[in-house]
Design a protein around this motif. Structure first.
Motif, PDB file in Angstrom:
ATOM      1  N   ARG A 134       0.833  -1.204   0.000  1.00 45.98           N
ATOM      2  CA  ARG A 134       0.000   0.000   0.000  1.00 45.98           C
ATOM      3  C   ARG A 134       0.869   1.255   0.000  1.00 45.98           C
ATOM      4  NH1 ARG A 134      -5.265   1.731   1.564  1.00 45.98           N
ATOM      5  NH2 ARG A 134      -5.259   3.817   2.475  1.00 45.98           N
ATOM      6  N   LEU A 135       1.917   1.250   0.833  1.00 41.36           N
ATOM      7  CA  LEU A 135       2.811   2.407   0.895  1.00 41.36           C
ATOM      8  C   LEU A 135       3.566   2.601  -0.416  1.00 41.36           C
ATOM      9  CD1 LEU A 135       4.270   1.976   4.490  1.00 41.36           C
ATOM     10  CD2 LEU A 135       2.503   3.592   3.750  1.00 41.36           C
ATOM     11  N   GLU A 136       3.964   1.491  -1.032  1.00 39.16           N
ATOM     12  CA  GLU A 136       4.707   1.597  -2.286  1.00 39.16           C
ATOM     13  C   GLU A 136       3.844   2.125  -3.416  1.00 39.16           C
ATOM     14  OE1 GLU A 136       6.713  -2.060  -3.096  1.00 39.16           O
ATOM     15  OE2 GLU A 136       7.948  -1.935  -1.289  1.00 39.16           O
ATOM     16  N   VAL A 137       2.583   1.692  -3.473  1.00 36.72           N
ATOM     17  CA  VAL A 137       1.665   2.218  -4.481  1.00 36.72           C
ATOM     18  C   VAL A 137       1.461   3.718  -4.269  1.00 36.72           C
ATOM     19  CG1 VAL A 137      -0.729   2.149  -5.289  1.00 36.72           C
ATOM     20  CG2 VAL A 137       0.527   0.016  -4.939  1.00 36.72           C
ATOM     21  N   GLN A 138       1.370   4.114  -3.002  1.00 38.09           N
ATOM     22  CA  GLN A 138       1.233   5.535  -2.688  1.00 38.09           C
ATOM     23  C   GLN A 138       2.500   6.296  -3.079  1.00 38.09           C
ATOM     24  OE1 GLN A 138       0.529   6.298   1.468  1.00 38.09           O
ATOM     25  NE2 GLN A 138       0.121   8.473   1.158  1.00 38.09           N
ATOM     26  N   LEU A 139       3.665   5.738  -2.734  1.00 40.18           N
ATOM     27  CA  LEU A 139       4.932   6.387  -3.050  1.00 40.18           C
ATOM     28  C   LEU A 139       5.108   6.565  -4.548  1.00 40.18           C
ATOM     29  CD1 LEU A 139       7.713   7.389  -1.971  1.00 40.18           C
ATOM     30  CD2 LEU A 139       8.538   5.037  -2.259  1.00 40.18           C
ATOM     31  N   ALA A 140       4.640   5.589  -5.310  1.00 38.84           N
ATOM     32  CA  ALA A 140       4.767   5.647  -6.770  1.00 38.84           C
ATOM     33  C   ALA A 140       3.709   6.549  -7.408  1.00 38.84           C
ATOM     34  CB  ALA A 140       4.680   4.242  -7.360  1.00 38.84           C
ATOM     35  N   GLY A 141       2.805   7.082  -6.611  1.00 38.63           N
ATOM     36  CA  GLY A 141       1.807   8.024  -7.110  1.00 38.63           C
ATOM     37  C   GLY A 141       0.604   7.391  -7.775  1.00 38.63           C
ATOM     38  N   HIS A 142       0.305   6.132  -7.435  1.00 32.24           N
ATOM     39  CA  HIS A 142      -0.811   5.446  -8.078  1.00 32.24           C
ATOM     40  C   HIS A 142      -1.986   5.181  -7.142  1.00 32.24           C
ATOM     41  CE1 HIS A 142       1.429   4.723 -11.754  1.00 32.24           C
ATOM     42  NE2 HIS A 142       2.435   4.237 -11.050  1.00 32.24           N
ATOM     43  N   ASP A 143      -1.926   5.686  -5.907  1.00 32.94           N
ATOM     44  CA  ASP A 143      -2.977   5.376  -4.947  1.00 32.94           C
ATOM     45  C   ASP A 143      -4.294   6.075  -5.260  1.00 32.94           C
ATOM     46  OD1 ASP A 143      -1.382   7.681  -4.251  1.00 32.94           O
ATOM     47  OD2 ASP A 143      -2.517   7.807  -2.386  1.00 32.94           O
ATOM     48  N   ASP A 144      -4.302   6.920  -6.296  1.00 30.25           N
ATOM     49  CA  ASP A 144      -5.556   7.544  -6.697  1.00 30.25           C
ATOM     50  C   ASP A 144      -6.451   6.582  -7.455  1.00 30.25           C
ATOM     51  OD1 ASP A 144      -3.736   7.475  -8.817  1.00 30.25           O
ATOM     52  OD2 ASP A 144      -4.649   9.203  -9.817  1.00 30.25           O
ATOM     53  N   HIS A 145      -5.860   5.491  -8.005  1.00 29.88           N
ATOM     54  CA  HIS A 145      -6.714   4.577  -8.766  1.00 29.88           C
ATOM     55  C   HIS A 145      -6.448   3.098  -8.502  1.00 29.88           C
ATOM     56  CE1 HIS A 145      -3.233   4.314 -11.492  1.00 29.88           C
ATOM     57  NE2 HIS A 145      -3.808   3.287 -12.081  1.00 29.88           N
ATOM     58  N   VAL A 146      -5.388   2.766  -7.773  1.00 32.06           N
ATOM     59  CA  VAL A 146      -5.149   1.373  -7.387  1.00 32.06           C
ATOM     60  C   VAL A 146      -5.191   1.299  -5.864  1.00 32.06           C
ATOM     61  CG1 VAL A 146      -3.541  -0.563  -7.387  1.00 32.06           C
ATOM     62  CG2 VAL A 146      -3.814   0.843  -9.445  1.00 32.06           C
ATOM     63  N   HIS A 147      -6.110   0.503  -5.362  1.00 30.34           N
ATOM     64  CA  HIS A 147      -6.394   0.448  -3.925  1.00 30.34           C
ATOM     65  C   HIS A 147      -5.986  -0.925  -3.388  1.00 30.34           C
ATOM     66  CE1 HIS A 147      -8.735   4.039  -4.861  1.00 30.34           C
ATOM     67  NE2 HIS A 147      -9.267   3.328  -5.848  1.00 30.34           N
ATOM     68  N   VAL A 148      -5.025  -0.924  -2.480  1.00 29.90           N
ATOM     69  CA  VAL A 148      -4.519  -2.158  -1.877  1.00 29.90           C
ATOM     70  C   VAL A 148      -5.173  -2.333  -0.514  1.00 29.90           C
ATOM     71  CG1 VAL A 148      -2.467  -3.370  -1.048  1.00 29.90           C
ATOM     72  CG2 VAL A 148      -2.335  -1.937  -3.112  1.00 29.90           C
ATOM     73  N   GLN A 149      -5.719  -3.524  -0.270  1.00 29.62           N
ATOM     74  CA  GLN A 149      -6.432  -3.777   0.981  1.00 29.62           C
ATOM     75  C   GLN A 149      -6.096  -5.171   1.511  1.00 29.62           C
ATOM     76  OE1 GLN A 149     -10.221  -2.964  -0.912  1.00 29.62           O
ATOM     77  NE2 GLN A 149     -10.493  -1.081   0.248  1.00 29.62           N
ATOM     78  N   ALA A 150      -6.085  -5.304   2.835  1.00 26.37           N
ATOM     79  CA  ALA A 150      -5.791  -6.573   3.496  1.00 26.37           C
ATOM     80  C   ALA A 150      -7.083  -7.172   4.032  1.00 26.37           C
ATOM     81  CB  ALA A 150      -4.811  -6.354   4.641  1.00 26.37           C
ATOM     82  N   VAL A 151      -7.324  -8.434   3.706  1.00 27.41           N
ATOM     83  CA  VAL A 151      -8.507  -9.140   4.194  1.00 27.41           C
ATOM     84  C   VAL A 151      -8.087 -10.030   5.356  1.00 27.41           C
ATOM     85  CG1 VAL A 151     -10.431 -10.646   3.597  1.00 27.41           C
ATOM     86  CG2 VAL A 151      -9.443  -9.138   1.851  1.00 27.41           C
ATOM     87  N   LEU A 152      -8.765  -9.871   6.491  1.00 28.87           N
ATOM     88  CA  LEU A 152      -8.480 -10.677   7.678  1.00 28.87           C
ATOM     89  C   LEU A 152      -9.741 -11.444   8.068  1.00 28.87           C
ATOM     90  CD1 LEU A 152      -6.411  -8.145   7.833  1.00 28.87           C
ATOM     91  CD2 LEU A 152      -6.118  -8.873  10.207  1.00 28.87           C
TER      92      LEU A 152
END
Length: 288
Positions: A174-192
């Motif tokens: 999630r942090l890496e997607v944000q760092l790369a500037g893609h968190d506006d359209h790719v959403h990473v989520q953890a299922v527990l």
């Protein structure tokens, strides 16, 4: 927005889709109007679910895929985009269990758990995420950890290790997607997931010999007792989809008792109290 607003009409790829929570996620995704790519090492199970969904008017294909094989997962991604279109939701779900004392665990069983539960998620991310990042459309990646990802449980160490690893992988991703500037359209989520009905305990590995055989089988029986009162996979899927649509990161099948486990874990780390044995399972599957 509701899950139907967010996911309806999109394509979902689910690994380990042939049974358990994977099949539950597929059935609920079908109800939302999604097209399904059902991936499983058990081709017959995936095909049976495909036939069920298409008979009900859905659009689904079944693909035999061993997530331990990076080339097979890359082929899965290529086929999904070629035959079904851009993937809106990737669910890295495939997983296996293992019972027994860690020192009795066969090396092959250890490798099997880590290769499927952890490397399988990694292979899914490598195969699909670049394609998702290249598309302007909104996309979601769900990685399946577990309530075990925030717990310490004896006689299930390989599984617990794997689910801690998947949670850490997902948080970092999630942090890496944000760092790369893609968190506006790719959403990473953890299922527990908490206690959700599946066949994971029956198919779990054990130990071959030694004094730990009885202990391993006793732990299996304890987990099967929990399964008897566990949550229906489709019900669990509905909860997860709605949380995802609301933009939550930690997606919990039973929010109350999984959150309780998370709070307990935080308290243990903050107080530096060593893990303690319990006379019965800490988590009550009746608490949703």
């Amino acid at each position: 927005m509701t899950a139907c607003d967010v996911f309806g009409g999109g394509v979902a790829v689910i690994t380990g889709a042939g049974a358990g929570i994977g099949a539950g996620l597929a059935r609920h995704a079908h109800r939302l109007g999604m097209s399904l790519v059902l991936a499983d090492v058990d081709g017959a199970a995936a095909a049976a679910l495909r036939d069920e969904l298409t008979a009900a008017g859905g659009d689904a294909i079944a693909v035999i895929c061993d997530v331990r094989d990076p080339d097979a997962v890359a082929d899965l991604a290529d086929r999904a985009y070629r035959d079904m279109g851009p993937v809106r939701l990737l669910v890295n779900n495939a997983g296996v269990e293992q019972f027994g004392y860690l020192w009795d665990t066969p090396v092959a069983n250890w490798n099997r758990v880590l290769d499927i539960n952890v490397s399988g998620v990694f292979h899914g991310v490598r195969a699909f995420l670049p394609k998702m990042l290249a598309e302007p459309a909104q996309a979601w990646v769900w990685n399946l950890s577990s309530i075990g990802g925030v717990a310490s449980v004896p006689l299930q160490a390989p599984y617990i290790v794997s689910k801690h690893a998947v949670l850490a992988l997902t948080e970092c991703l999630r942090l890496e997607v944000q760092l790369a500037g893609h968190d506006d359209h790719v959403h990473v989520q953890a299922v527990l997931p908490g206690a959700v009905k599946s066949n994971i305990f029956e198919s779990a590995g054990g130990v071959d010999d030694g004094t730990g055989v009885e202990a391993a089988e006793s732990q299996r029986e304890a987990m099967l007792d929990i399964k008897a009162n566990a949550m229906d996979p489709v019900e669990a899927a509905a909860v997860v989809f709605e949380q995802s649509a609301r933009g939550e990161f930690y997606l919990l099948t039973q929010p109350e008792y999984v959150s309780s486990a998370m709070a307990d874990r935080a308290q243990v780390l903050a107080s530096r109290v060593p893990p303690q044995l319990r006379t019965k399972p800490r988590f009550d599957p009746h608490r949703h």
